[in-house]
Scaffold this motif. Sequence first.
Motif, PDB file in Angstrom:
ATOM      1  N   THR A 127       0.837  -1.208   0.000  1.00  0.00           N
ATOM      2  CA  THR A 127       0.000   0.000   0.000  1.00  0.00           C
ATOM      3  C   THR A 127       0.872   1.257   0.000  1.00  0.00           C
ATOM      4  O   THR A 127       0.368   2.371   0.114  1.00  0.00           O
ATOM      5  N   GLY A 128       2.194   1.050  -0.142  1.00  0.00           N
ATOM      6  CA  GLY A 128       3.111   2.170   0.078  1.00  0.00           C
ATOM      7  C   GLY A 128       3.410   3.022  -1.127  1.00  0.00           C
ATOM      8  O   GLY A 128       4.177   3.979  -1.025  1.00  0.00           O
ATOM      9  N   TRP A 132      -0.885   8.750   1.189  1.00  0.00           N
ATOM     10  CA  TRP A 132      -2.200   8.564   1.803  1.00  0.00           C
ATOM     11  C   TRP A 132      -2.661   9.857   2.460  1.00  0.00           C
ATOM     12  O   TRP A 132      -1.855  10.701   2.844  1.00  0.00           O
ATOM     13  N   ALA A 135      -0.989  10.828   5.566  1.00  0.00           N
ATOM     14  CA  ALA A 135       0.313  11.492   5.458  1.00  0.00           C
ATOM     15  C   ALA A 135       0.121  12.996   5.266  1.00  0.00           C
ATOM     16  O   ALA A 135       0.875  13.818   5.810  1.00  0.00           O
ATOM     17  N   GLY A 158       7.349   2.946   8.479  1.00  0.00           N
ATOM     18  CA  GLY A 158       6.400   2.728   7.379  1.00  0.00           C
ATOM     19  C   GLY A 158       6.159   4.000   6.603  1.00  0.00           C
ATOM     20  O   GLY A 158       5.014   4.392   6.360  1.00  0.00           O
ATOM     21  N   GLY A 160       6.459   4.735   3.561  1.00  0.00           N
ATOM     22  CA  GLY A 160       5.976   4.678   2.176  1.00  0.00           C
ATOM     23  C   GLY A 160       6.935   5.459   1.280  1.00  0.00           C
ATOM     24  O   GLY A 160       8.148   5.454   1.484  1.00  0.00           O
ATOM     25  N   ASP A 181      10.962   1.605   5.616  1.00  0.00           N
ATOM     26  CA  ASP A 181       9.872   0.822   5.030  1.00  0.00           C
ATOM     27  C   ASP A 181      10.399  -0.586   4.805  1.00  0.00           C
ATOM     28  O   ASP A 181      11.617  -0.808   4.747  1.00  0.00           O
ATOM     29  N   CYS A 182       9.459  -1.548   4.683  1.00  0.00           N
ATOM     30  CA  CYS A 182       9.905  -2.940   4.554  1.00  0.00           C
ATOM     31  C   CYS A 182       9.885  -3.405   3.102  1.00  0.00           C
ATOM     32  O   CYS A 182      10.324  -4.513   2.817  1.00  0.00           O
ATOM     33  N   HIS A 224      13.466  -1.475   6.728  1.00  0.00           N
ATOM     34  CA  HIS A 224      13.028  -1.858   8.056  1.00  0.00           C
ATOM     35  C   HIS A 224      12.310  -3.180   7.911  1.00  0.00           C
ATOM     36  O   HIS A 224      11.317  -3.279   7.207  1.00  0.00           O
ATOM     37  N   CYS A 227       7.698  -7.107  10.471  1.00  0.00           N
ATOM     38  CA  CYS A 227       7.604  -7.831  11.743  1.00  0.00           C
ATOM     39  C   CYS A 227       6.931  -9.175  11.520  1.00  0.00           C
ATOM     40  O   CYS A 227       6.099  -9.293  10.670  1.00  0.00           O
TER      41      CYS A 227
HETATM   42  C1  LIG Z   1      -0.618   2.608   4.047  1.00  0.00           C
HETATM   43  S1  LIG Z   1       1.082   2.785   3.641  1.00  0.00           S
HETATM   44  C2  LIG Z   1       1.342   4.381   4.303  1.00  0.00           C
HETATM   45  C3  LIG Z   1       2.541   5.054   3.717  1.00  0.00           C
HETATM   46  C4  LIG Z   1       2.792   6.471   4.228  1.00  0.00           C
HETATM   47  N1  LIG Z   1       3.079   6.482   5.655  1.00  0.00           N
HETATM   48  C5  LIG Z   1       1.607   7.367   3.927  1.00  0.00           C
HETATM   49  O1  LIG Z   1       0.819   7.649   4.850  1.00  0.00           O
HETATM   50  O2  LIG Z   1       1.461   7.814   2.770  1.00  0.00           O
HETATM   51  C6  LIG Z   1       1.896   1.710   4.859  1.00  0.00           C
HETATM   52  C7  LIG Z   1       3.389   1.513   4.619  1.00  0.00           C
HETATM   53  O3  LIG Z   1       3.952   0.832   5.741  1.00  0.00           O
HETATM   54  C8  LIG Z   1       4.872  -0.144   5.271  1.00  0.00           C
HETATM   55  N2  LIG Z   1       4.966  -1.225   6.304  1.00  0.00           N
HETATM   56  C9  LIG Z   1       3.986  -2.071   6.692  1.00  0.00           C
HETATM   57  N3  LIG Z   1       4.457  -2.907   7.662  1.00  0.00           N
HETATM   58  C10 LIG Z   1       5.751  -2.562   7.919  1.00  0.00           C
HETATM   59  C11 LIG Z   1       6.784  -3.048   8.789  1.00  0.00           C
HETATM   60  N4  LIG Z   1       6.547  -4.039   9.643  1.00  0.00           N
HETATM   61  N5  LIG Z   1       7.978  -2.442   8.752  1.00  0.00           N
HETATM   62  C12 LIG Z   1       8.214  -1.416   7.905  1.00  0.00           C
HETATM   63  N6  LIG Z   1       7.297  -0.917   7.053  1.00  0.00           N
HETATM   64  C13 LIG Z   1       6.078  -1.475   7.039  1.00  0.00           C
HETATM   65  C14 LIG Z   1       4.308  -0.602   3.944  1.00  0.00           C
HETATM   66  O4  LIG Z   1       5.309  -1.155   3.091  1.00  0.00           O
HETATM   67  C15 LIG Z   1       3.728   0.703   3.389  1.00  0.00           C
HETATM   68  O5  LIG Z   1       4.675   1.382   2.614  1.00  0.00           O
END
Ligand SMILES: C[S@@+](CC[C@H](N)C(=O)[O-])C[C@H]1O[C@@H](n2cnc3c(N)ncnc32)[C@H](O)[C@@H]1O
Length: 227
Positions: A127-128, A132, A135, A158, A160, A181-182, A224, A227
Amino acid sequence: MSNLENTILVDLARKLFRGCTNFHIEPDSVKLMTWSWQELFVDLTLRSPVIKKYPISTELSRIFLKKLINCIEPVQEVHDNLYAELCRAMNNSAIEDYCYRHYVISNDLNNIITMKETKNMVVNGTTGMRTWEAALMLSDWILCNKELFSSKDVLELGSGIGFTGITLAKFCEPKSVTMTDCHEDVLQVLCENVDINFPSQCKNRSSDGTTYELDNTSFVPRRHPRC
Ligand SMILES: C[S@@+](CC[C@H](N)C(=O)[O-])C[C@H]1O[C@@H](n2cnc3c(N)ncnc32)[C@H](O)[C@@H]1O
């Protein structure tokens, strides 16, 4: 140009830059969209250097221009440049994986954060790949509370493709910003967005991330683990 004409122009430009096609124009406002207003609007938006370099989605600009022309047409003559831009958007209808969105900060058309992103909610299992609404809201709050971040080490989880961290690094004078981000594809676009918004910064790559030196701020998009 009067204050009201300017306000209408900036408000519409912000929506076009962000790819927002959901706008309403009051009939009284349309009367202010004279020939010269329309010309200026096209020059400051679709023909501006930033949009030429980082084009917005042709699909979204086509929808936007059709709607704008529909509003103007019954009230006054539509400028040739609006029609020309609409034709260009219609001719260029290839399916776009990515486009650029431009976020105007503090209603100043010279103060823009440009993001490479998709229009889709989920791409390649993540979803990254888009900015969003959360953000945008968090960044608004950060910009209203800049002093909380001044000279601080900031960690974003996270992040994105990076809108919040980039906004913070650009406007809040933090000591450092670490964005995590992962997802590998997300990290790649995050780095591209940092390059776009900080074009002349020193960059060092290492196995766990890319560090950018931004004047007094160090800035690190970093992997990152999920988890
Ligand atoms: C909904 S998007 C939001 C992106 C950004 N923060 C925004 O609001 O536009 C969630 C993001 O969190 C990342 N993510 C989810 N689980 C994660 C984890 N355990 N460690 C690092 N990143 C993670 C996803 O790859 C994604 O890019």
